[in-house]
Design an enzyme around this catalytic site. Structure first.
Site, mmCIF file in Angstrom:
data_model
loop_
_atom_site.group_PDB
_atom_site.id
_atom_site.type_symbol
_atom_site.label_atom_id
_atom_site.label_comp_id
_atom_site.label_asym_id
_atom_site.label_seq_id
_atom_site.Cartn_x
_atom_site.Cartn_y
_atom_site.Cartn_z
ATOM 1 N N LYS A 205 0.842 -1.198 0.000
ATOM 2 C CA LYS A 205 0.000 0.000 0.000
ATOM 3 C C LYS A 205 0.884 1.257 0.000
ATOM 4 C CE LYS A 205 -3.418 2.430 2.718
ATOM 5 N NZ LYS A 205 -4.273 2.454 3.880
ATOM 6 N N GLU A 211 10.734 -4.483 4.302
ATOM 7 C CA GLU A 211 10.797 -5.911 3.939
ATOM 8 C C GLU A 211 10.499 -6.091 2.453
ATOM 9 O OE1 GLU A 211 9.203 -4.635 6.547
ATOM 10 O OE2 GLU A 211 9.114 -6.037 8.239
ATOM 11 N N GLY A 265 -4.706 -1.676 5.080
ATOM 12 C CA GLY A 265 -3.928 -2.825 4.590
ATOM 13 C C GLY A 265 -4.577 -4.157 4.935
ATOM 14 N N ARG A 266 -5.032 -4.304 6.187
ATOM 15 C CA ARG A 266 -5.596 -5.597 6.608
ATOM 16 C C ARG A 266 -7.012 -5.817 6.095
ATOM 17 N NH1 ARG A 266 -4.259 -2.176 10.579
ATOM 18 N NH2 ARG A 266 -5.856 -1.251 11.916
ATOM 19 N N GLU A 351 -4.282 -6.143 15.058
ATOM 20 C CA GLU A 351 -3.765 -4.847 14.617
ATOM 21 C C GLU A 351 -4.876 -3.797 14.681
ATOM 22 O OE1 GLU A 351 -0.243 -4.346 11.674
ATOM 23 O OE2 GLU A 351 -2.007 -3.919 10.463
ATOM 24 N N HIS A 377 -4.502 -32.769 18.641
ATOM 25 C CA HIS A 377 -3.336 -33.559 19.043
ATOM 26 C C HIS A 377 -2.181 -32.663 19.465
ATOM 27 C CE1 HIS A 377 -5.397 -37.121 17.575
ATOM 28 N NE2 HIS A 377 -5.841 -36.327 16.618
ATOM 29 N N LYS A 487 9.418 -0.292 13.910
ATOM 30 C CA LYS A 487 9.974 -0.018 12.574
ATOM 31 C C LYS A 487 11.080 1.030 12.684
ATOM 32 C CE LYS A 487 5.897 -0.674 9.653
ATOM 33 N NZ LYS A 487 4.964 0.019 8.783
#
Ligand code: F6P
Length: 519
Positions: A205, A211, A265-266, A351, A377, A487
Site C-alpha cells: 500500500k 521488507e 492494509g488488513r 492490529e 493432538h 519499525k
C-alpha cells in the site's frame, strides 16, 4: 464512559457474577428452544451461539450497551464513507470495493466507485492475459510462476484465500509468496522459478515497507543477472496506493494497479491486493468472493442488532473479554484449506483492536488457532483441562470438495465432539487428574461449503465483528501506531549492525547483542 454505557456495563458485571455458577448444559435443559433462539443464518453461513453463557436478559443488556455506543449510527457511518478513521482523518471503505460498482459513492465530492471499477477491470484484464498466455516476459516466454512480494495486509489475505480456494483454481501458473525480510524466504522461492517466465507482484500500500522493498531489490537483481541485457520491467507489477513511489522503483505505469488510502492494509484483499487470488481462481470466482462479502455487508447494514450476525459475534466477544476476563480467542477451523485463517485473523483483529482506550477496559483478545483435527493432538488438552478461560470459534463446512464423504463426516464428527466435550466435560466421577469440568463456551460457524462466496461472507463477518468491538471499546480500529515504533528502532539498529556505531543511550542488552552479532 457515557452514563447509559456505564449503567449497562455495571448491569453486565452483575449479570456475569450471577452466571458464574451456571452450567452451560443446564441452559439447554431449561429451554428446549435454546438452539433455535440462539442461532442465525445469513445466506450460506449458519452461526450456532447457543453454547454460550447467554440468556435473553444478557443479550438484551449487550444490545443496550451497543445502543448506548450509537452502534447503528456507527455502522451507517462506516458504510457511507464517513471519516471513521479519526486519527488518520479518512474513511475505511473496504466495503465499497465489493459494492455494486455501477452505483455511486461520494467521498470528498468524488464518486469513488468508477475508480474502483476501472482498477478492477485493469486487474481482470491482466488475469485474462496471464490465463491465456498472452502476457509475455521479456524473452517472449509465457508466465509460469507469479511471486507476490508483500507483507502484513499485502500478504496474509492473499496467502490465506489462495489456499482456502485451491479447489477453484483456474490456472497452472504457480503462485508463490514472499513476505519476510529473512533472505532465506526469497532465496528458496527463487530456486523454484525461472527468470524468463516469472512475474513479480510488488504488493505494498505504502510502497515504503522495508521488507517488501528489500525483497523487490533481490528479485530485480536476480532478473538482471539472468536476463540482461533485455528490459526486465515486464516482469514486475506493482499493487499500491502510492503509484509515484512504484514508478520511482522502475515499474511501468501500465503495470501499476492502484488502490487507495481509504482501504486499510488488513482490509485490502477485496482491492487489487487480491490479484494473486484473482489469478488463482479467475475473475468469475473472484466476483463470487466479492459478492459473498457484499451479502454480509447488506445483512450488517440492514438487520436489527439482535439478529445481526457480526454484531452478535462481537457482543459475545465483549461479554467474555470484559465481563469474564477472557484474554484470548481460539479460532479452530475444521478445514485444512483454512490453515492460514488464524494468521489472517490475527492481523485483522489484533492490529485493529490491540489498543488501549481512554476508559480503561480490556480490548482486543489474543487471537490464535490451528486447524482441526490437528489442534486436537497439540493444544486441546489445555482447552479441556487447563486453567485459562478460552472462548472458542469453531468453523466447519458441511460439504467437502473431495469424493471422500465418509472421511469428511469424521472430520465434522470431531468438530462437533470437541464443542460438545468443551461444554459438557466428563460426567463420570474420576480421579482429580481425570477431572474434565467442561462448561467452556464456543460458537459454531457452519458453512455450506468453502466456496468463494462463503469465504467472502466469512471474512466480511469477522471484519464487521472487529469494527463493532472497536466502537464499543471507543477505539479507532483502523490505525496502527504501535507498529511504527519497532519499525523506527529497526532503522537505527541497521546502522548499528552495519557500522558498529552504537548509540551510548541504547540499552545495555541491545548493545551487547549488536556486539555479539558483529563479532
Ligand atoms: O505492519 C504494519 C503494516 O503497516 C500493516 O498495517 C500493513 O498491512 C503492512 O505493514 C504492510 O504495509 P504495506 O502494504 O504498505 O507494505
Amino acid at each position: 464512559m457515557n452514563h447509559a454505557r456505564e449503567k449497562y456495563w455495571q448491569m453486565l458485571e452483575k449479570a456475569a457474577h450471577l452466571m458464574q455458577t451456571c452450567r452451560l448444559s443446564d441452559l439447554f435443559t431449561h429451554d428446549s428452544q435454546r438452539v433455535n433462539k440462539y442461532s442465525i443464518c445469513v445466506d450460506k453461513i449458519y452461526l450456532d451461539y447457543s453454547k454460550n453463557f447467554l440468556n435473553d436478559d444478557i443479550l438484551a443488556l449487550l444490545i443496550n450497551l451497543a445502543d448506548s455506543c450509537d452502534l447503528s449510527l456507527a455502522i451507517k457511518q462506516l458504510l457511507s464513507g464517513a471519516c471513521v478513521n479519526s486519527t488518520e482523518s479518512k474513511p475505511a471503505l473496504h466495503a465499497a470495493l465489493r459494492q455494486d460498482l455501477d452505483s455511486s459513492l461520494q467521498v470528498n465530492d468524488v464518486d469513488i466507485l468508477p475508480l474502483v471499477k476501472a482498477q478492477k477491470e485493469k486487474m481482470f484484464h491482466l488475469v485474462s492475459q496471464l490465463h491465456q498466455g498472452t502476457y509475455l516476459g521479456t524473452t517472449k516466454s509465457k508466465i509460469t510462476d507469479v511471486v507476490n512480494i508483500g507483507i502484513g495486509g499485502s500478504d496474509l489475505g492473499p496467502v490465506m484465500a489462495v489456499e482456502a480456494l485451491k479447489e477453484y483454481r483456474q490456472t497452472s501458473i504457480k503462485l508463490h509468496f514472499v513476505s519476510n525480510i529473512d533472505p532465506e524466504m526469497i532465496t528458496s522461492v527463487l530456486q523454484e522459478c525461472t527468470p524468463s517466465s516469472t512475474l513479480f507482484i510488488l504488493s505494498s500500500k505504502s510502497f515504503t515497507t522495508p521488507e517488501t522493498l528489500a525483497n523487490a531489490q533481490v528479485a530485480k537483481k536476480w532478473l538482471e543477472d539472468k536476463l540482461s541485457p533485455t528490459d526486465i520491467n515486464k516482469h514486475f507489477i506493482a499493487v499500491t496506493a502510492n503509484p509515484e513511489k512504484a514508478q520511482t522503483f522502475g515499474i511501468l505505469p501500465e503495470n501499476i494497479l492502484q488502490f487507495w488510502d481509504w482501504v486499510g492494509g488488513r482490509y485490502s484483499i477485496w482491492s487489487t491486493i487480491g490479484l494473486p487470488l484473482a489469478i488463482s481462481i479467475g475473475t468469475s470466482h473472484f466476483e463470487s468472493f466479492l459478492l459473498g462479502a457484499r451479502k454480509m455487508d447488506e445483512h450488517f447494514a440492514n438487520a436489527p442488532l439482535r439478529q445481526n450476525m457480526p454484531v452478535l459475534l462481537a457482543l459475545i466477544g465483549i461479554w467474555y473479554i470484559n465481563f469474564w476476563q477472557a484474554k484470548t480467542l481460539a479460532v479452530l477451523p475444521y478445514s485444512t484449506r483454512l490453515r492460514h485463517f488464524a494468521d489472517y485473523l490475527q492481523q485483522l483483529d489484533m492490529e485493529s483492536n490491540g489498543k488501549t482506550p481512554r476508559v480503561g477496559t480490556a480490548t482486543g483478545p489474543i487471537v490464535w488457532g490451528q486447524v482441526g483435527t490437528n489442534g486436537q493432538h497439540a493444544f486441546f488438552q489445555l482447552l479441556h483441562q487447563g486453567t485459562h478461560f478460552i472462548p472458542v470459534d469453531f468453523i466447519a463446512a458441511k460439504l467437502s470438495h473431495t469424493p471422500f464423504k465418509d472421511q469428511h463426516l469424521h472430520l465434522l464428527a470431531n468438530c462437533l465432539a470437541q464443542a460438545r466435550a468443551l461444554m459438557q466435560g466428563s460426567e463420570e466421577k474420576r480421579e482429580l487428574h481425570e477431572y474434565m469440568p467442561g462448561n467452556k463456551p464456543s460458537n459454531m460457524l457452519l458453512l455450506e461449503q468453502l466456496t468463494p462466496t462463503a469465504l467472502g461472507q466469512l471474512l466480511a463477518l469477522y471484519e464487521h465483528k472487529v469494527f463493532v468491538q472497536g466502537i464499543i471499546w471507543g477505539i479507532n480500529s483502523f490505525d496502527q501506531p504501535g507498529v511504527e515504533l519497532g519499525k523506527k528502532l529497526a532503522h537505527t539498529l541497521i546502522a548499528g549492525l552495519e557500522s558498529g556505531a552504537i548509540d551510548s543511550k541504547m540499552d545495555p542488552s541491545t548493545q551487547s547483542l549488536i556486539e555479539k552479532i558483529r563479532a
